[in-house]
Motif scaffolding. Structure first.
Motif, PDB file in Angstrom:
ATOM      1  N   ILE A 143       6.858  10.042   3.269  1.00 59.03           N
ATOM      2  CA  ILE A 143       5.689   9.782   2.485  1.00 59.03           C
ATOM      3  C   ILE A 143       5.371   8.464   2.425  1.00 59.03           C
ATOM      4  CG2 ILE A 143       4.707  10.222   0.297  1.00 59.03           C
ATOM      5  CD1 ILE A 143       6.520  12.507  -0.199  1.00 59.03           C
ATOM      6  N   GLU A 144       4.077   8.241   2.882  1.00 61.92           N
ATOM      7  CA  GLU A 144       3.730   6.988   2.855  1.00 61.92           C
ATOM      8  C   GLU A 144       2.943   6.549   1.338  1.00 61.92           C
ATOM      9  OE1 GLU A 144       1.799   5.564   7.097  1.00 61.92           O
ATOM     10  OE2 GLU A 144       0.859   7.242   6.073  1.00 61.92           O
ATOM     11  N   TYR A 145       3.585   5.329   0.719  1.00 58.01           N
ATOM     12  CA  TYR A 145       3.144   4.973  -0.332  1.00 58.01           C
ATOM     13  C   TYR A 145       3.016   3.425  -0.668  1.00 58.01           C
ATOM     14  CZ  TYR A 145       7.869   4.515  -1.717  1.00 58.01           C
ATOM     15  OH  TYR A 145       9.111   4.085  -1.767  1.00 58.01           O
ATOM     16  N   LEU A 146       2.472   2.808  -1.417  1.00 54.27           N
ATOM     17  CA  LEU A 146       2.592   1.364  -1.843  1.00 54.27           C
ATOM     18  C   LEU A 146       3.482   0.949  -2.757  1.00 54.27           C
ATOM     19  CD1 LEU A 146      -1.279   0.629  -1.670  1.00 54.27           C
ATOM     20  CD2 LEU A 146       0.351   0.307   0.226  1.00 54.27           C
ATOM     21  N   GLU A 147       4.309  -0.232  -2.550  1.00 59.93           N
ATOM     22  CA  GLU A 147       5.137  -0.748  -3.865  1.00 59.93           C
ATOM     23  C   GLU A 147       4.167  -1.368  -4.734  1.00 59.93           C
ATOM     24  OE1 GLU A 147       8.222  -0.426  -3.745  1.00 59.93           O
ATOM     25  OE2 GLU A 147       8.671  -0.081  -1.654  1.00 59.93           O
ATOM     26  N   GLU A 148       4.768  -1.595  -6.027  1.00 58.83           N
ATOM     27  CA  GLU A 148       4.044  -1.967  -6.968  1.00 58.83           C
ATOM     28  C   GLU A 148       3.168  -3.091  -6.643  1.00 58.83           C
ATOM     29  OE1 GLU A 148       4.393  -2.934 -11.624  1.00 58.83           O
ATOM     30  OE2 GLU A 148       6.000  -1.783 -10.809  1.00 58.83           O
ATOM     31  N   HIS A 149       3.785  -4.060  -6.297  1.00 59.91           N
ATOM     32  CA  HIS A 149       3.114  -5.486  -5.900  1.00 59.91           C
ATOM     33  C   HIS A 149       2.024  -5.323  -4.966  1.00 59.91           C
ATOM     34  CE1 HIS A 149       6.399  -5.311  -2.721  1.00 59.91           C
ATOM     35  NE2 HIS A 149       5.487  -6.390  -2.016  1.00 59.91           N
TER      36      HIS A 149
END
Length: 282
Positions: free
Chosen positions: A129-135
């Motif tokens: 699953i592709e997702y972004l880190e919080e920063h």
């Protein structure tokens, strides 16, 4: 499959010729490239029989399409030829389709097809699953600095896209009538097959949205309820944004944010924001 001495075995080569040169092009009306894919798959199995099972091509019959030999072929494609699961699946599906055709033409071949049809190719590995880190998410949402009108629109667009976890089509279809500011503030999103769902708005998003509405929809109460929430002008009329425009806005945000946050993926897409939101709040 065994045949009594007085019963001629079904002619494999005759059925293969009929399948490729008559059934597929004339009965099913498949395109030449599709027919070629079936031919290559059958040839792959024939090549396997000839090179790995030492069966002379002229001697190949439906007896060589038994379940165990087909299973051995699958292992050979995966371990020796290093075919990816999708290729193995295509080859196997083509052979099973041919056996289905042969069984429909010749009742004595039904057992051959029945034994083969439950075989399955190796499963295709699921993509992570592709997702972004919080920063990274923070950097993307702040990338459009708000110094001009379009930048402020784009910043609000991405904030709302993330916070609502909406699909692109749901965001572009939003109208003023779909926005409820009274507590509990929410959006009414209309998705596939015209199904609607209500999505609550976070406090920070609501603050941003109210500022946006003041600037982009002044005197909102007098505006048509069908006015697009996010728009560009076309021939003097406020027109909803296209999906391509939304994708371009996100891509530009990625390019800008990547200058100070290099870990942001090169290819940003809107579905990534939905996955990021689903994993956890910012």
């Amino acid at each position: 499959m065994k045949h009594a001495m007085h019963e001629p075995a079904p002619d494999f080569w005759g059925y293969a010729r009929n399948y490729l040169h008559h059934f597929l092009p004339q009965v099913r009306a498949l395109a030449p490239r599709s027919i070629e894919a079936y031919r290559i798959s059958l040839e792959s199995y024939i090549h396997y029989l000839a090179t790995q099972k030492q069966v002379s091509r002229q001697d190949i019959s439906f007896d060589h399409f038994d379940r165990q030999t087909l299973k051995d072929w699958l292992v050979w494609m995966r371990q020796t030829k290093n075919y990816v699961p999708a290729t193995i699946g295509l080859r196997l599906s083509a052979v099973k389709a041919f056996l289905s055709f042969a069984a429909a033409e010749e009742i004595t071949l039904v057992a051959v097809y029945q034994a083969a049809k439950t075989l399955k190719a190796p499963a295709t590995p699921r993509k992570p699953i592709e997702y972004l880190e919080e920063h990274e998410t923070t950097a993307v949402l702040a990338a459009h600095d708000g110094k001009d009108l379009k930048s402020r629109r784009n910043r609000m667009l991405l904030i709302l896209l993330y916070d609502s976890a909406a699909r692109v089509g749901e965001i572009t279809a939003l109208t003023l009538d779909d926005v409820t500011l009274a507590k509990p503030a929410h959006l009414t999103l209309t998705g596939k097959r015209d199904k609607s769902r209500v999505v609550p708005l976070g406090e920070k998003t609501l603050e941003h949205l109210m500022v946006y509405l003041e600037e982009f929809h002044p005197q909102r109460a007098t505006r048509p309820a069908t006015r697009p929430l996010f728009y560009s002008y076309h021939r003097g009329q406020a027109t909803e944004l296209s999906s391509d425009t939304v994708a371009a806005v996100l891509s530009k945000a990625g390019d800008l944010a990547r200058q100070r946050c290099p870990s942001i993926p090169e290819r940003l897409h809107c579905h990534m924001l939905r996955k990021t939101k689903a994993i956890g709040p910012l």
